[in-house]
Design an enzyme around this catalytic site. Structure first.
Site, PDB file in Angstrom:
ATOM      1  N   LYS A  11     -11.375  34.934  15.362  1.00  0.00           N
ATOM      2  CA  LYS A  11     -11.281  34.049  16.525  1.00  0.00           C
ATOM      3  C   LYS A  11     -10.683  34.756  17.749  1.00  0.00           C
ATOM      4  O   LYS A  11     -10.165  35.875  17.644  1.00  0.00           O
ATOM      5  CB  LYS A  11     -10.459  32.814  16.127  1.00  0.00           C
ATOM      6  CG  LYS A  11     -11.124  31.986  15.015  1.00  0.00           C
ATOM      7  CD  LYS A  11     -10.379  30.681  14.770  1.00  0.00           C
ATOM      8  CE  LYS A  11     -11.050  29.873  13.669  1.00  0.00           C
ATOM      9  NZ  LYS A  11     -10.447  28.527  13.525  1.00  0.00           N
ATOM     10  N   TYR A  51     -19.365  23.610  15.572  1.00  0.00           N
ATOM     11  CA  TYR A  51     -18.316  22.758  15.008  1.00  0.00           C
ATOM     12  C   TYR A  51     -18.698  21.271  15.038  1.00  0.00           C
ATOM     13  O   TYR A  51     -17.820  20.406  14.972  1.00  0.00           O
ATOM     14  CB  TYR A  51     -16.995  22.984  15.750  1.00  0.00           C
ATOM     15  CG  TYR A  51     -16.226  24.212  15.283  1.00  0.00           C
ATOM     16  CD1 TYR A  51     -15.719  24.290  13.987  1.00  0.00           C
ATOM     17  CD2 TYR A  51     -15.994  25.283  16.134  1.00  0.00           C
ATOM     18  CE1 TYR A  51     -15.013  25.399  13.550  1.00  0.00           C
ATOM     19  CE2 TYR A  51     -15.275  26.403  15.709  1.00  0.00           C
ATOM     20  CZ  TYR A  51     -14.787  26.449  14.408  1.00  0.00           C
ATOM     21  OH  TYR A  51     -14.078  27.543  13.965  1.00  0.00           O
ATOM     22  N   ASN A 114      -5.798  30.074  14.633  1.00  0.00           N
ATOM     23  CA  ASN A 114      -5.474  30.466  13.252  1.00  0.00           C
ATOM     24  C   ASN A 114      -6.305  31.656  12.774  1.00  0.00           C
ATOM     25  O   ASN A 114      -6.542  31.831  11.582  1.00  0.00           O
ATOM     26  CB  ASN A 114      -5.565  29.261  12.306  1.00  0.00           C
ATOM     27  CG  ASN A 114      -6.960  28.722  12.162  1.00  0.00           C
ATOM     28  OD1 ASN A 114      -7.886  29.166  12.853  1.00  0.00           O
ATOM     29  ND2 ASN A 114      -7.147  27.777  11.259  1.00  0.00           N
ATOM     30  N   HIS A 117     -12.123  31.907  10.638  1.00  0.00           N
ATOM     31  CA  HIS A 117     -12.874  30.789  10.049  1.00  0.00           C
ATOM     32  C   HIS A 117     -13.656  31.337   8.872  1.00  0.00           C
ATOM     33  O   HIS A 117     -14.171  32.453   8.940  1.00  0.00           O
ATOM     34  CB  HIS A 117     -13.854  30.186  11.072  1.00  0.00           C
ATOM     35  CG  HIS A 117     -14.874  29.300  10.435  1.00  0.00           C
ATOM     36  ND1 HIS A 117     -14.628  27.979  10.148  1.00  0.00           N
ATOM     37  CD2 HIS A 117     -16.135  29.561   9.977  1.00  0.00           C
ATOM     38  CE1 HIS A 117     -15.697  27.451   9.562  1.00  0.00           C
ATOM     39  NE2 HIS A 117     -16.621  28.393   9.445  1.00  0.00           N
ATOM     40  N   GLU A 128     -24.325  28.392   8.300  1.00  0.00           N
ATOM     41  CA  GLU A 128     -23.537  29.093   9.328  1.00  0.00           C
ATOM     42  C   GLU A 128     -24.059  30.514   9.550  1.00  0.00           C
ATOM     43  O   GLU A 128     -24.080  31.004  10.686  1.00  0.00           O
ATOM     44  CB  GLU A 128     -22.052  29.089   8.927  1.00  0.00           C
ATOM     45  CG  GLU A 128     -21.463  27.679   8.978  1.00  0.00           C
ATOM     46  CD  GLU A 128     -19.979  27.606   8.647  1.00  0.00           C
ATOM     47  OE1 GLU A 128     -19.360  26.580   8.957  1.00  0.00           O
ATOM     48  OE2 GLU A 128     -19.436  28.576   8.059  1.00  0.00           O
TER      49      GLU A 128
HETATM   50  P1  CMP Z   1     -11.690  26.296  11.083  1.00  0.00           P
HETATM   51  O1  CMP Z   1     -11.741  26.772   9.672  1.00  0.00           O
HETATM   52  O2  CMP Z   1     -12.313  27.175  12.099  1.00  0.00           O
HETATM   53  O3  CMP Z   1     -12.377  24.851  11.161  1.00  0.00           O
HETATM   54  C1  CMP Z   1     -12.033  23.897  12.139  1.00  0.00           C
HETATM   55  C2  CMP Z   1     -10.852  24.312  12.963  1.00  0.00           C
HETATM   56  O4  CMP Z   1     -10.214  23.298  13.717  1.00  0.00           O
HETATM   57  C3  CMP Z   1      -9.772  24.817  12.039  1.00  0.00           C
HETATM   58  O5  CMP Z   1     -10.155  26.059  11.496  1.00  0.00           O
HETATM   59  C4  CMP Z   1      -8.545  24.846  12.961  1.00  0.00           C
HETATM   60  O6  CMP Z   1      -8.383  26.073  13.615  1.00  0.00           O
HETATM   61  C5  CMP Z   1      -8.917  23.808  14.038  1.00  0.00           C
HETATM   62  N1  CMP Z   1      -7.935  22.738  14.108  1.00  0.00           N
HETATM   63  C6  CMP Z   1      -7.200  22.457  15.198  1.00  0.00           C
HETATM   64  N2  CMP Z   1      -6.398  21.410  14.952  1.00  0.00           N
HETATM   65  C7  CMP Z   1      -6.613  21.011  13.683  1.00  0.00           C
HETATM   66  C8  CMP Z   1      -6.085  19.989  12.834  1.00  0.00           C
HETATM   67  N3  CMP Z   1      -5.147  19.144  13.273  1.00  0.00           N
HETATM   68  N4  CMP Z   1      -6.547  19.893  11.573  1.00  0.00           N
HETATM   69  C9  CMP Z   1      -7.513  20.748  11.109  1.00  0.00           C
HETATM   70  N5  CMP Z   1      -8.053  21.728  11.871  1.00  0.00           N
HETATM   71  C10 CMP Z   1      -7.609  21.874  13.132  1.00  0.00           C
END
Ligand code: CMP
Length: 140
Positions: A11, A51, A114, A117, A128
């Site tokens: 990311k 998403y 974070n 993904h 994906e």
């Molecule tokens: P990812 O695995 O990319 O899939 C969806 C993303 O939404 C997740 O990682 C997080 O980075 C992001 N995200 C932001 N806020 C939240 C939340 N409260 N709960 C879950 N995912 C979140």
């Protein structure tokens, strides 16, 4: 042995901090092979489409804004039980809950930033991978 393919995104918090190599090192150390990889700057429509499953969630707009805030690296990873193996390596979505040694424990800044993904199932992985890569770009 069950050889699988999963989809990964490094990311914008990773590219901003120049950590692509560090994350790839952990991926390869976990016996996952990077069989396709490219660096992109997602448009907002692309992030919203990718998403789409989260479209009704409260964090959707912030998530799409973050994912378009800088370059990402999209990847196809291949290995034994790759979907689960990569999710184990990533750690919990919220880095505060991630286990020691996981990518998110070591590198993630927040639940939004974070770092990585990874697909949540084989079916999602196939969709994906197709979203970003043609068959010609994947060299197993
Ligand atoms: P990812 O695995 O990319 O899939 C969806 C993303 O939404 C997740 O990682 C997080 O980075 C992001 N995200 C932001 N806020 C939240 C939340 N409260 N709960 C879950 N995912 C979140």
């Amino acid at each position: 042995m069950v050889l699988e393919r999963t989809f990964s995104i490094l990311k914008p918090d990773v590219t901003r901090r120049n950590l692509t190599g560090k994350i790839n090192e952990k991926i390869e150390a976990a016996s996952l092979r990077i069989i396709a990889q490219k660096r992109l700057w997602l448009t907002l429509p692309q992030a919203e489409a990718f998403y789409g499953v989260h479209a009704t969630r409260s964090f959707f707009n912030d998530l799409c804004a973050f994912m378009t805030s800088g370059p990402v690296v999209v990847q196809v990873l291949e290995g034994e039980n790759a979907v689960v193996a990569y999710r184990d390596l990533m750690g919990a979505t919220n880095p505060a809950n991630a286990n020691p040694g996981t990518i998110r424990k070591e590198f993630a800044e927040s639940i939004e930033a974070n770092s990585v993904h990874g697909s949540d199932s084989l079916e999602t992985a196939a969709l994906e991978i197709k979203f970003f890569f043609s068959d010609l770009e994947i060299v197993g």
